[in-house]
Design an enzyme around this catalytic site. Sequence first.
Site, PDB file in Angstrom:
ATOM      1  N   LYS B  80      75.341  15.745  29.886  1.00  0.00           N
ATOM      2  CA  LYS B  80      76.771  15.438  29.757  1.00  0.00           C
ATOM      3  C   LYS B  80      77.355  16.254  28.613  1.00  0.00           C
ATOM      4  CE  LYS B  80      79.839  11.431  29.134  1.00  0.00           C
ATOM      5  NZ  LYS B  80      79.875   9.994  28.822  1.00  0.00           N
ATOM      6  N   SER B 155      82.451   7.474  32.076  1.00  0.00           N
ATOM      7  CA  SER B 155      82.876   8.831  31.819  1.00  0.00           C
ATOM      8  C   SER B 155      81.810   9.865  32.176  1.00  0.00           C
ATOM      9  CB  SER B 155      83.288   8.994  30.366  1.00  0.00           C
ATOM     10  OG  SER B 155      82.246   8.654  29.515  1.00  0.00           O
ATOM     11  N   SER B 179      79.842   3.892  30.441  1.00  0.00           N
ATOM     12  CA  SER B 179      79.936   5.266  30.944  1.00  0.00           C
ATOM     13  C   SER B 179      78.685   5.860  31.552  1.00  0.00           C
ATOM     14  CB  SER B 179      80.429   6.176  29.822  1.00  0.00           C
ATOM     15  OG  SER B 179      81.771   5.847  29.528  1.00  0.00           O
TER      16      SER B 179
END
Lengths: 502, 487, 98
Positions: B80, B155, B179
Site C-alpha cells: 500500500k 482505504s 482499512s
Amino acid sequence: MATYPFPQVKRLASIQKATPLEKFEIKIGLEIHIQLTALNTKLFCGCSADYRGKAPNTFVCPVCLGLPGSLPVLNKRAVDLAIMVALALNSQISSRTVFYRKNYFYVDMPKNFQISQYDKAGGVPLSIGGWVDFEVNGTVKRVRIRRLQLEEDPARLHYPGTIDSSPYTLVDYNRAGIALLEIVTEPDITSADEARLFLQKLRSIVEHLGVSNGDLQGSMRCDANISLQGGKRVEIKNISSFREVKRALQYEIIRQKQLLRRGSVVKQETRHWDDNRRITISLRTKETESDYRYFPEPDLVPVEISEDWIKELQSKMPELPDARKTRLVKEYGIPEYDAGVLTGSKALADFFEECCQLYSDAKKISNWIMTDLTRYLKELGIEISEAKIRPKHLTDMLKLIDKGEISGKIAKTVLSKMVRSGESPKRIIQKEKLIKISSKEQIQTVVDKVFEEFPKAVQDAKTDQNAINYLVGQVMHKTRGRADPEITNKLIREKLAKYSTR
Amino acid sequence: MMNYNELTCHELKEMIDNQEITSEEIINSVFDRIDEVESKINAYISLFRDSALEVAKEIDKRIKRGETVGKLAGIPIAVKDVISTKGMPTTCGSKMLENYIPPFDATVITRIKEEGGIVIGKTNMDEFAMGSSTENSFFGCSRNPWALDRVPGGSSGGSAAALAADETVLALGSDTGGSVRCPASFCSVVGLKPTYGLVSRYGLVAYANSLEQIGPMTKDVTDCALLLSVISGNDPHDGTSAPFRKKNYMNALVDDIKGIKLGVPVEFFGEGTEKSVEKCVWDAIHKLEDLGASYHEVSMPHIVYSIPTYYIIAMSEASSNLARFDGVRYGYRAEKSGADWNEVFGITRQKGFGTEVKRRIILGTFALSAGYYDKYYLKALKIRTLIKQDFENALSKNLALIAPTMPTLPFKIGEKIENPLSMYMCDIDTVPINLAGLPSISIPCGFVNNLPVGMQIIGRLFDEETILRIAYTYEQNTSHHKEKPKI
Amino acid sequence: MAKYKTISQEQIEHVAWLARIELTENEKRVFTGQLNEILDYFKKIDEIDTSKIKPTFHVIDLVNVMREDKVVPSLSRKDALKNTPQKEDSYIKAPKIL
C-alpha cells in the site's frame, strides 16, 4: 564598543540619560531554553548533537527532518540530565511525566508541531516549582521556578539580509531535534540587571552539573515576558544568548516607558529581538495558548520516574556553586565575597582551584583573578574559557614576582599579554625584555642620565617630594617600568644628597 | 504454462524450494496478469517490473547455489502506497506526495526484504488512508474485480483488488478504522489488523497514530500467518511497539476449534446492517458451531458511540500528523511570487490535499481548538475507555467475537462519495476494534449475487493465534476463498 | 441539513487559518453544510455521562520506552535533500517570513 547607526536608538539612549528613572513597577518572567550539550545525540533520534560549524543539513535523519512515517524515540540520558537540573533547582520531580504536541506552523518546524510538555489539560511536565537564590547588591534574591520541561529545538534559520527584508529563508535542520530543557520562572524579576545576575547563577549551576556548556553558540537562550505597571504582557523572543538579555530588556523597558509617558497603551504582543540593530520589532500577535491545540503525543509513552532513579542520580550529583563557595572559603581561606565571585562561573572557579594546586597563596591568586584578569577578559569581550591563558601561566607569573624578577606593575602587562597569546610569562618577559632591572650599576646609569635631562626637577627635588616622584617616574619611563622602584628611589635620594652637599 | 500468479505464497514457496519453478517465472506471471487486467482494475499507483526481475534473478541464483533463502524468497508483494519504500515512490494516494521518494524503508519492508520478499509495486488507496472506498485517491478509484462498477473498499482498496485479481501473491495494507478489513471483505480476500503495537509503524505515513497498524492482506489464512510472522515483533524505531520478540504464527494453523467459546455482539447486527450480509455471517457462525465451537450473544452497550468517538480521535490526530506537509522539505509546493510563508503554506495545502483530507483536517483542528478540546477530544478518549471495557467484558467469557466486517455489500462507485457521513457509517463494524487496540481478521464467508461478504473474528490483546486458528479452521472446511472473480 | 449550526462559516475560516489551508469560497460554503451535518451526528457523545471515566491515551500499557545516547549515522546530504523542491547551497529554501 557598540555603534548606533539608527537615530531612534540614539534618541532613546539619550532620553535614558536625560530623564531620571521613574518608579515604574516592572515584572519580568523568563522562559529559558538550555541545550543539553552534554548529550551525544538529539532528543528523539540518534543523529549526532555536535552540529556546530558543520555543513548544513548533514546531521539529519527521517525523524529530525520530519519525513512522513518517522517516529520519535526518547533519549534516556536527556531525562537523567533534566532530573539533575530539577534537583539542583529544588524542583519537585513528577513521578509520571508525558510529552505533548504543541501545534503551530513556522518555517523552522520540521513537523509543524513541537514535541514538548505541558502543565494543563492533564499534562505533567518533568518537574514543578523550585527556586534559584542569587546575590543582588549584597542581598540574597530568590526567583521562583514554575516548571521544567524537555522539548526539541527547531531548525536554524538564515536570512540574506534581515528577517523583515529577506526575499526567502534558508533552513538548516542540523539543530532540529536537539534536546532542550525549558525552565520557566515566575515573574519575580524586577530589573534588567537582576535578569542578568539570575541567568549568570543559573548558568553556573547548569555548568557545574556538567549538563550544558554556555560557551557554545546558542546553547542558552531566553525569551522574556515583561509588563510595566501591571499592564499587558509583551513577549520578547529570539534573545540568542544570556549576554543579550540585559540589552534586550533595557531596550524594551525604555520603549514601553516611552509609550506610557505619551499616554499610549502597550499592546499585548510578541516582539522579535534583532541583535544586529539592537531593537525589538513586532512580529505577530501572541497566539493564545489554546491555539497551540495541545494534546498528548501519541507516539511516545509516559515516563515513570521512580524514587530509585532519582536517588541514583542524586548520589552522583557534582558539587553545585553554593556548596563550592562554602568549600572554597573553608579550604582556601579566602573571603566569602571572593568565593562568591569565583563560583559565579564554573570555568573561573575551576581556573582558581587549578591555580591553587600550583601556588600556595590562595588570596593572592583570588585577587589577581578578580581584578586584573577579569578586567582584561572584559576588555577583550571574552570569557575565561575562551582566553588562551592557563592556570600555570598565572602561578608562574606570581612566582616570578616573588623571586623579584618582575615588579607587580610589569606583571599586569605580562598578564594582559598572556590572556591574549597563551604564552608563558617567561617567554613574554624574554620577548618583550621585561625583566626587572635590579643591578645598581644599570639603574645608576639611567639615574645619571635623568639628572642631566631634567635639571629643574633636580633643583626642585631638594624641597619638593613631587619632584622626586617625577624623577623616579622618568627612570621608570626610560627603563620601561623595569627598574626596581626601591633601588631607584634609594639611588636618586643618594644622588640628591650628594648634590646638596656641594 | 501454469498461472503462478493465481497461487498462494505457501504453494509457490514449496515449488521454489523444490526448484520446480523460478522466482523470475513467478514475477513474469504476475506482471503478465497486470498487463492483462490492470487497466480495468487500477490497483496500482507504481509498478517496478525491472527491479523486481533483478531481485528475482538474484534469488534464483542463490537458490541454485544451494544457499538458504528467506521465508518469502522470490515471492511478489504489493505494498500500500502509505508505507515507505526506499528509492521507490510513496505517494499516499495524494498529489501532495506525487513525486516523493523516501530515503528509507519502513521496518516491515526491511523485514520482508530480509526474508527475500520482492516489492513489485505500490497500491492505490484513499488519500492519506482517509476513506472506505478508494474513491478519494488522487490517482482515480480502483475497481472491485468482482464487479467493476463497484468499490473495492478502502482505504487499502488497491491491495485488496490486486489480490482478488491475482495481480499479486501477497499484499500489505494499513488499518486505522477498518482499512485492511473493509477491502478484504469487499474483495473476498483475507485481511488482518494486528493488535496495536504488534507490528512496527516506523515508515507508515501517519494518519491516526493511536489507532493504526500495518496488516497482512492475502489470499488465504496460511499466507496471512506467514506474512504476519515476518513483519511483526518489537522495533526499537517505534516507541509504541510492544516488547515482544517475533512469534511463529504458523503454529496457530490448527484445524480444530472444538470447545472454543465465541461471542456474538448483538450491536453489530440488526439496524444498519443489510439483511443479506447478516444472513451470510450467521450462516458462518452456525458453520463454526458445526465445527465444534459454541456461540453466545453478548451486549456491548457503548459500541453505538464508536463512529463519533473514532472520527473525533482520528481527525484530531490527523490534523496534527498532516501539518508537516507544507512544501518546504519535500512534496508538492505551490508557487506564488512575493508570497510569504503563510500564503505559500496556505495555497500548497489547498491545492495539494483532496477534499476529504481537507475536511478531516478542518474538523480535527476544530476538535482540538480553544474551548473544544474537552468537549470533543477528551470526551472521545473517555468513551474509548468504555468501549475498551465492553470488549474486555465480552472477551473475558469468550475467546473471540464474531461479527460482520461490513454492514453492506460492496456499493457502487459514486453512491456514497457525495455524503461524507454516509461513508463514515460504513466503518461501524470495524472502528470499535481500533479503539480497543484488539486484533481482528476478516475472511470471506460467502457471496450475495456474486458480491463478497466478509466475517470478522476479533481476538484478545496479542492473541492473534486464536483468531488465526478459528479463521484457518473455517477456511479448511469451506471453499469461499477458492472462488475467483471473472474480470 | 443540521437543525442549527454548531460551527459557523466564520469559525471554519478561522480553523482553516489555524490549519494553513486556504479554502476557496466554494469550499467554505460546502464545508459549512457538511461539517455541521457531521458535528450534528457527533453530538451523540453528549448522551453519555463520562464524568467519572479516565481517558485512554494509549491502548497498551507501556512506559519508559527509551534509547541509549549513542550516535548512529545520519542521512547523507544528498538523501536528505533529495525531495526538496527548492534548495540553495545545501540549505533548504523556504518562503520569506514577512
